[in-house]
Design a protein around this motif. Structure first.
Motif, PDB file in Angstrom:
ATOM      1  N   ASP A 477      24.709  55.298  66.070  1.00 14.82           N
ATOM      2  CA  ASP A 477      25.039  55.399  64.649  1.00 14.82           C
ATOM      3  C   ASP A 477      23.978  56.167  63.873  1.00 14.82           C
ATOM      4  O   ASP A 477      24.244  56.694  62.809  1.00 14.82           O
ATOM      5  CB  ASP A 477      25.186  53.976  64.066  1.00 14.82           C
ATOM      6  N   SER A 482      26.754  63.819  61.108  1.00  9.29           N
ATOM      7  CA  SER A 482      27.286  63.061  59.978  1.00  9.29           C
ATOM      8  C   SER A 482      28.719  62.627  60.253  1.00  9.29           C
ATOM      9  O   SER A 482      29.380  63.121  61.168  1.00  9.29           O
ATOM     10  CB  SER A 482      27.258  63.919  58.708  1.00  9.29           C
ATOM     11  N   VAL A 483      29.203  61.692  59.438  1.00 10.50           N
ATOM     12  CA  VAL A 483      30.579  61.239  59.575  1.00 10.50           C
ATOM     13  C   VAL A 483      31.540  62.403  59.364  1.00 10.50           C
ATOM     14  O   VAL A 483      32.529  62.548  60.101  1.00 10.50           O
ATOM     15  CB  VAL A 483      30.880  60.103  58.572  1.00 10.50           C
ATOM     16  N   GLN A 484      31.271  63.219  58.364  1.00  7.23           N
ATOM     17  CA  GLN A 484      32.153  64.348  58.082  1.00  7.23           C
ATOM     18  C   GLN A 484      32.192  65.343  59.233  1.00  7.23           C
ATOM     19  O   GLN A 484      33.248  65.901  59.567  1.00  7.23           O
ATOM     20  CB  GLN A 484      31.717  65.058  56.792  1.00  7.23           C
ATOM     21  N   LEU A 486      31.700  64.544  62.337  1.00  7.07           N
ATOM     22  CA  LEU A 486      32.454  63.885  63.398  1.00  7.07           C
ATOM     23  C   LEU A 486      33.953  63.948  63.121  1.00  7.07           C
ATOM     24  O   LEU A 486      34.756  64.236  64.020  1.00  7.07           O
ATOM     25  CB  LEU A 486      31.993  62.425  63.527  1.00  7.07           C
ATOM     26  N   ILE A 487      34.327  63.708  61.877  1.00  5.80           N
ATOM     27  CA  ILE A 487      35.755  63.782  61.508  1.00  5.80           C
ATOM     28  C   ILE A 487      36.293  65.187  61.739  1.00  5.80           C
ATOM     29  O   ILE A 487      37.381  65.368  62.315  1.00  5.80           O
ATOM     30  CB  ILE A 487      35.952  63.364  60.038  1.00  5.80           C
ATOM     31  N   LYS A 508      30.296  54.328  62.200  1.00  5.27           N
ATOM     32  CA  LYS A 508      30.581  55.744  61.986  1.00  5.27           C
ATOM     33  C   LYS A 508      31.780  56.194  62.810  1.00  5.27           C
ATOM     34  O   LYS A 508      32.658  56.927  62.324  1.00  5.27           O
ATOM     35  CB  LYS A 508      29.349  56.587  62.327  1.00  5.27           C
ATOM     36  N   HIS A 509      31.839  55.748  64.045  1.00  2.00           N
ATOM     37  CA  HIS A 509      32.989  56.087  64.890  1.00  2.00           C
ATOM     38  C   HIS A 509      34.279  55.547  64.279  1.00  2.00           C
ATOM     39  O   HIS A 509      35.314  56.225  64.278  1.00  2.00           O
ATOM     40  CB  HIS A 509      32.817  55.484  66.286  1.00  2.00           C
ATOM     41  N   ARG A 511      34.951  54.917  61.108  1.00  2.00           N
ATOM     42  CA  ARG A 511      35.332  55.707  59.923  1.00  2.00           C
ATOM     43  C   ARG A 511      35.980  57.021  60.336  1.00  2.00           C
ATOM     44  O   ARG A 511      36.960  57.469  59.732  1.00  2.00           O
ATOM     45  CB  ARG A 511      34.102  55.966  59.060  1.00  2.00           C
ATOM     46  N   ALA A 512      35.446  57.643  61.370  1.00  2.00           N
ATOM     47  CA  ALA A 512      36.019  58.909  61.837  1.00  2.00           C
ATOM     48  C   ALA A 512      37.415  58.702  62.417  1.00  2.00           C
ATOM     49  O   ALA A 512      38.308  59.544  62.239  1.00  2.00           O
ATOM     50  CB  ALA A 512      35.101  59.536  62.879  1.00  2.00           C
TER      51      ALA A 512
END
Length: 574
Positions: A477, A482-484, A486-487, A508-509, A511-512
């Motif tokens: 994590d 970043s989350v963005q 990853l998304i 984080k995973h 959220r993605a």
């Protein structure tokens, strides 16, 4: 008639006090008898002399200097692969115990050589008392001895399966591996409850939310440890489960009432105390409604002496959690005072991840206090006796870890060959179906993308879904990604596929993963680590839970269940 009743009452009271007096005399006479027997032992006794362990322990303690006594209650770790000269000096002065931390253990053969050198040095001391050599090999997430040691499914996976035999064998195989290196004490089992689901310090280290189940599984784990020849240490008394704070950086305050405390936190310990657990670790945890001083349990005389010893009947070793943690020092204000308070509270072994300098106040001040405060010295002598008595019983048994471990034995026992088969089977028993129908229909799945972090996931996934694509993202994590990012990466890779099989290991995973919702894709979530992260992903077509950290056995079990190779029977342990 009233006079007769009064005389009867007075007679009963007198008999009661007489009984108490006689009992006290018996105890006193027994103690005097032990001291008298100890005095009769010859002047040249050592740890290895052939006398009853209680008498020999008493004789050694009575003849120890203040330096030897205080050294015996200390446990130090060291930085680097090999013990420092400073640690060697401490062992020469009579240090009682050492701790093997994760930064010492990439080379397990060097661990064995280090243990040998330290034990040989300890054997040159006046009384030739061997060292306790401890580590944290809980299984699962916490695995301080690395190298080729087994990465196991861990406590929450054991809790999901629910079989005490899994706890027993997990401990047995874990401890068989570390025993070959000369490690003789393990800081496990962890019986902290999964009360606070957002905890980043406990999480899958817990057997689950149920106190009785944690106690039963913890007792089985302890029994397996002893069978392997390792001293288990239950932790973190009286319970680290109901806080999201980490006592490494803060003093967690768990503001629960006494009823909750006794009916929840203490229950697992009652099982282990009943089963004669030989050691327990006190936690840097404050329970203000239980001890109004606000002291962490590790520094609380009420918690350790009044409650744990006198009321609950624990008679084993009490070991502090690392005294370098803020949870200990923030209350005591100084490290020297924290060490003194820990001893006075009732701890027998004071653990420090850092090897202290010989001139540090924690040593100098407490050594002086032994001269200035007779009660303080008496308290240290009590702990030294308990430590030496435990060592005598352990090291003179036929199942103790080797003092001078053989590198060849390490090669033969790490990883444990029988353990490898067991841990895969145990991982299969833990897998939990949260949602959906198994197996995944390959014909209806269309083009499949494997999205995850571990090579074992991709390896096992490609065995079952040969033409699947792959998208790798960081496991941790705290990674820079970043989350963005990853998304974006996930969606760019997923758009050309019909089914996405994604591993979720942290917030984080999770959220993605939401980026895949309402996209028309078939989504399979494989949850590892804390199961809470996948709880709000119930919109997915299939959700499967494992509870492990970087565990190849669990990754293979997840993919196997998805492919219909067995029917998952695990239950979420909360």
């Amino acid at each position: 008639m009233k006079t007769k009743k009064l005389i009867t009452l007075i007679t009963l009271i007198l008999l009661l006090f007489t009984g108490i007096f006689v009992f006290a005399q018996i105890i006193s006479n027994e103690n005097n008898s032990l001291s008298e027997q100890a005095k009769k032992l010859p002047s040249g006794i050592t740890f290895w002399s052939d006398y009853p362990s209680d008498v020999l322990a008493q004789a050694i303690v009575d003849r120890m200097t203040d330096t030897e006594l205080l050294s015996q209650v200390l446990m130090f770790g060291w930085a680097g692969a090999e013990p420092s000269e400073l640690l060697n000096n401490w062992v020469s002065r009579g240090l009682g115990s050492v701790k093997v931390f994760g930064w010492n253990t990439d080379d397990i053969y060097q661990v064995a050589r280090s243990v040998t050198s330290l034990q040989k040095r300890a054997g040159q001391n006046r009384f030739k008392i061997p060292l306790f050599v401890a580590t944290d090999q809980e299984g699962g997430w916490i695995r301080h001895v690395k190298g080729d040691t087994s990465i196991t499914p861990g406590n929450m996976a054991i809790g999901a399966a629910g079989y005490p035999v899994d706890a027993w064998y997990s401990a047995y195989y874990i401890c068989s591996e570390i025993k070959s290196m000369g490690i003789n004490m393990n800081f496990a089992p962890t019986v902290d409850l999964f009360s606070n689901h957002n905890s980043t310090i406990i999480g899958p280290r817990s057997f689950g939310e149920d106190p009785d189940k944690a106690g039963i599984l913890g007792s089985a784990f302890a029994s397996g440890s002893l069978a392997a020849g390792i001293i288990p240490t239950v932790k973190h008394f009286p319970g680290h489960g109901d806080t999201s704070l980490d006592s490494h950086g803060k003093l967690p305050v768990i503001d629960i009432d006494e009823k909750t405390f006794r009916k929840r936190e203490l229950i697992p310990y009652t099982y282990l105390i009943k089963d004669k657990i030989p050691a327990l670790m006190s936690g840097h945890l404050s329970f203000p409604q239980i001890d109004s001083t606000g002291a962490p349990a590790s520094l609380s005389k009420y918690m350790l002496t009044d409650l744990l010893r006198k009321e609950m009947g624990f008679d084993g070793l009490i070991i502090t959690d690392d005294m370098m943690m803020v949870g200990a020092t923030i209350y005591a204000q100084t490290l020297s005072n924290a060490f003194k308070m820990a001893i006075e509270a009732g701890n027998d072994i004071i653990l420090s991840s850092t090897t202290a300098q010989l001139s540090e106040p924690l040593w100098v001040n407490n050594l002086q206090a032994m001269t200035d405060e007779p009660e303080f010295k008496k308290r240290i002598k009590e702990s030294a006796y308990r430590i030496i008595k435990t060592k005598l019983d352990y090291f003179k048994s036929d199942n103790a870890a080797p003092l001078y471990p053989d590198v060849k034995s390490v090669q033969e026992n790490v990883p444990d060959k029988e353990g490898e088969k067991f841990f895969f089977e145990q991982a299969c028993r833990s897998i939990t179906l949260g949602k959906g129908k198994l197996p995944l229909n390959k014909e209806k799945a269309g083009k499949i993308l494997l999205a995850g972090s571990l090579q074992s996931f991709f390896r096992e996934g490609r065995k079952r879904f040969e033409n699947a694509g792959q998208y790798y993202f960081a496991y941790d994590d705290v990674a820079i990604e970043s989350v963005q990012d990853l998304i974006g990466g996930l969606w760019n890779n997923a758009k050309n596929y019909d089914t996405i099989i994604m591993c979720v290991s942290n917030a984080k995973h999770a959220r993605a993963a939401h980026a895949l919702k309402n996209t028309g894709k078939k989504v399979v979530i494989l949850s590892t680590m804390n199961p809470v992260f996948a709880e709000d992903l119930d919109w997915a077509d299939i959700v499967l839970y494992a509870y492990s950290w970087r565990c190849d056995y669990s990754e293979e079990a997840l993919i196997g269940a998805l492919n219909g190779e067995f029917v998952p029977q695990g239950q979420k342990p909360f």
